[in-house]
Motif scaffolding. Structure first.
Motif, PDB file in Angstrom:
ATOM      1  N   ARG A 103       0.860  -1.174   0.000  1.00  0.00           N
ATOM      2  CA  ARG A 103       0.000   0.000   0.000  1.00  0.00           C
ATOM      3  C   ARG A 103       0.897   1.225   0.000  1.00  0.00           C
ATOM      4  O   ARG A 103       1.821   1.309   0.807  1.00  0.00           O
ATOM      5  CB  ARG A 103      -0.833  -0.100   1.281  1.00  0.00           C
ATOM      6  N   MET A 132      -4.207  -7.321   8.297  1.00  0.00           N
ATOM      7  CA  MET A 132      -4.903  -6.045   8.465  1.00  0.00           C
ATOM      8  C   MET A 132      -5.848  -5.759   7.299  1.00  0.00           C
ATOM      9  O   MET A 132      -5.427  -5.671   6.153  1.00  0.00           O
ATOM     10  CB  MET A 132      -3.887  -4.898   8.550  1.00  0.00           C
ATOM     11  N   ALA A 134      -7.625  -2.694   6.401  1.00  0.00           N
ATOM     12  CA  ALA A 134      -7.717  -1.278   6.808  1.00  0.00           C
ATOM     13  C   ALA A 134      -8.666  -0.527   5.879  1.00  0.00           C
ATOM     14  O   ALA A 134      -9.870  -0.501   6.110  1.00  0.00           O
ATOM     15  CB  ALA A 134      -6.318  -0.672   6.858  1.00  0.00           C
ATOM     16  N   GLY A 195      -4.779   6.275   7.695  1.00  0.00           N
ATOM     17  CA  GLY A 195      -5.248   4.984   7.193  1.00  0.00           C
ATOM     18  C   GLY A 195      -4.848   3.816   8.078  1.00  0.00           C
ATOM     19  O   GLY A 195      -4.894   2.665   7.647  1.00  0.00           O
ATOM     20  N   TYR A 196      -4.458   4.103   9.317  1.00  0.00           N
ATOM     21  CA  TYR A 196      -4.121   3.035  10.273  1.00  0.00           C
ATOM     22  C   TYR A 196      -5.353   2.681  11.106  1.00  0.00           C
ATOM     23  O   TYR A 196      -6.169   3.546  11.428  1.00  0.00           O
ATOM     24  CB  TYR A 196      -2.957   3.450  11.177  1.00  0.00           C
ATOM     25  N   ILE A 197      -5.421   1.401  11.467  1.00  0.00           N
ATOM     26  CA  ILE A 197      -6.553   0.931  12.271  1.00  0.00           C
ATOM     27  C   ILE A 197      -6.378   1.395  13.717  1.00  0.00           C
ATOM     28  O   ILE A 197      -5.277   1.328  14.270  1.00  0.00           O
ATOM     29  CB  ILE A 197      -6.653  -0.610  12.193  1.00  0.00           C
ATOM     30  N   GLY A 202      -0.603  -1.133  15.024  1.00  0.00           N
ATOM     31  CA  GLY A 202       0.499  -0.496  14.296  1.00  0.00           C
ATOM     32  C   GLY A 202       0.687  -1.142  12.940  1.00  0.00           C
ATOM     33  O   GLY A 202      -0.267  -1.664  12.362  1.00  0.00           O
ATOM     34  N   ASP A 203       1.916  -1.104  12.434  1.00  0.00           N
ATOM     35  CA  ASP A 203       2.215  -1.692  11.122  1.00  0.00           C
ATOM     36  C   ASP A 203       2.575  -3.167  11.313  1.00  0.00           C
ATOM     37  O   ASP A 203       3.631  -3.486  11.874  1.00  0.00           O
ATOM     38  CB  ASP A 203       3.373  -0.934  10.457  1.00  0.00           C
ATOM     39  N   ALA A 204       1.677  -4.028  10.861  1.00  0.00           N
ATOM     40  CA  ALA A 204       1.857  -5.465  11.122  1.00  0.00           C
ATOM     41  C   ALA A 204       3.157  -5.982  10.501  1.00  0.00           C
ATOM     42  O   ALA A 204       3.890  -6.753  11.132  1.00  0.00           O
ATOM     43  CB  ALA A 204       0.662  -6.235  10.564  1.00  0.00           C
ATOM     44  N   GLY A 205       3.460  -5.555   9.259  1.00  0.00           N
ATOM     45  CA  GLY A 205       4.681  -6.022   8.590  1.00  0.00           C
ATOM     46  C   GLY A 205       5.922  -5.604   9.363  1.00  0.00           C
ATOM     47  O   GLY A 205       6.849  -6.399   9.560  1.00  0.00           O
TER      48      GLY A 205
HETATM   49  O1  LIG Z   1      -3.204  -0.291  10.851  1.00  0.00           O
HETATM   50  C1  LIG Z   1      -2.677  -0.735   9.807  1.00  0.00           C
HETATM   51  C2  LIG Z   1      -3.161  -0.430   8.530  1.00  0.00           C
HETATM   52  C3  LIG Z   1      -2.556  -0.975   7.445  1.00  0.00           C
HETATM   53  N1  LIG Z   1      -1.474  -1.777   7.611  1.00  0.00           N
HETATM   54  C4  LIG Z   1      -0.980  -2.075   8.840  1.00  0.00           C
HETATM   55  O2  LIG Z   1       0.002  -2.832   8.954  1.00  0.00           O
HETATM   56  N2  LIG Z   1      -1.597  -1.535   9.913  1.00  0.00           N
END
Ligand SMILES: O=c1cc[nH]c(=O)[nH]1
Ligand SMILES: O=P(O)(O)OC[C@H]1O[C@H](OP(=O)(O)OP(=O)(O)O)[C@H](O)[C@@H]1O
Ligand SMILES: [Mg+2]
Length: 213
Positions: A103, A132, A134, A195-197, A202-205
């Protein structure tokens, strides 16, 4: 589109630790793995089986085995890779195909940078793994891709979903010919301006594999 939020105290407990900003990467990876196995139990309720005759030490009987063609599991790189082992624990004979998607963090548009899947998915049940959901852009593109290859039944397993993303997915699928089911450990409150939940994790990756460049 059918959405199922798995309501189970162990799922809620593990998810709480996963969300905690103080949880380190090794623990995050282990919890993501354990959570997926719990979610996969629910997500595979409609996996196709066929009758199978066996002989027990006592008598012949008819049970079931996974039908052919076997289901295909599709982790969405990068973060979906952290869900693969947990899924394969329940479906060890499934095939695995890969979709690499990212993304754009400014436009929030999803793009595909890698693909390794059978050309023909006709008659295949697909289990898509992405922690995620989102804005929903990534999963809309993934579902369209799998459908264009002939997939005829798609189940997405997420750790977290946002209501905005689910609504966008539902609108995009409309009267989509292929049944789509979303199984998630939680439906969070909303998306923030990036655009984060929220409250999210946070950022799962990044939490699984480190900060990407
Ligand atoms: O909150 C989010 C949104 C998109 N991708 C993520 O890793 N976390
Ligand atoms: O619903 P969306 O708004 O499309 O966002 C969700 C996507 O964003 C994250 O991937 P990201 O682009 O960060 O890639 P990564 O897995 O390599 O970190 C996440 O793993 C989803 O694939
Ligand atoms: Mg990421």
């Amino acid at each position: 589109m059918r959405t199922q939020v798995v309501d189970h105290p162990l799922v809620a407990h593990k998810l709480t630790v996963l969300r905690d900003a103080g949880t380190d990467s090794p623990t995050f990876r282990r919890l993501a793995d354990e959570l997926v196995t719990l979610l996969a139990y629910e997500a595979t309720r409609s996996v196709r089986v066929e009758p199978h005759e066996i002989v027990t030490p006592v008598a012949p009987t008819t049970g079931v085995r996974l039908a052919t063609p076997k289901p295909i599991v599709v982790p969405i790189l990068r973060a979906g890779l952290g869900m693969l082992d947990g899924m394969m624990r329940l479906l060890p004979t499934a095939e695995v195909g890969f979709l690499g998607m990212v993304r754009n963090e400014e436009t929030l548009e999803a793009s595909t940078y890698a693909e390794r899947l059978p050309d023909d998915l006709s008659g295949r049940q697909c289990y898509v793994l992405d922690p995620m959901l989102a804005t929903g852009g990534t999963l809309i593109a993934a579902i369209e891709f799998l459908t264009s290859r002939g997939a005829d039944d798609i189940t997405v397993i997420c750790l977290l979903a946002a209501p905005e993303g689910c609504a966008k997915l539902e609108a995009a699928l409309g009267d989509h010919p292929v049944p789509v089911t979303i199984v998630t450990a939680a439906m969070d409150e909303r998306l923030n301006e990036l655009g984060y939940i929220v409250p999210g994790l946070g950022d799962a990756g990044d939490r699984l594999y480190g900060v990407a460049g």
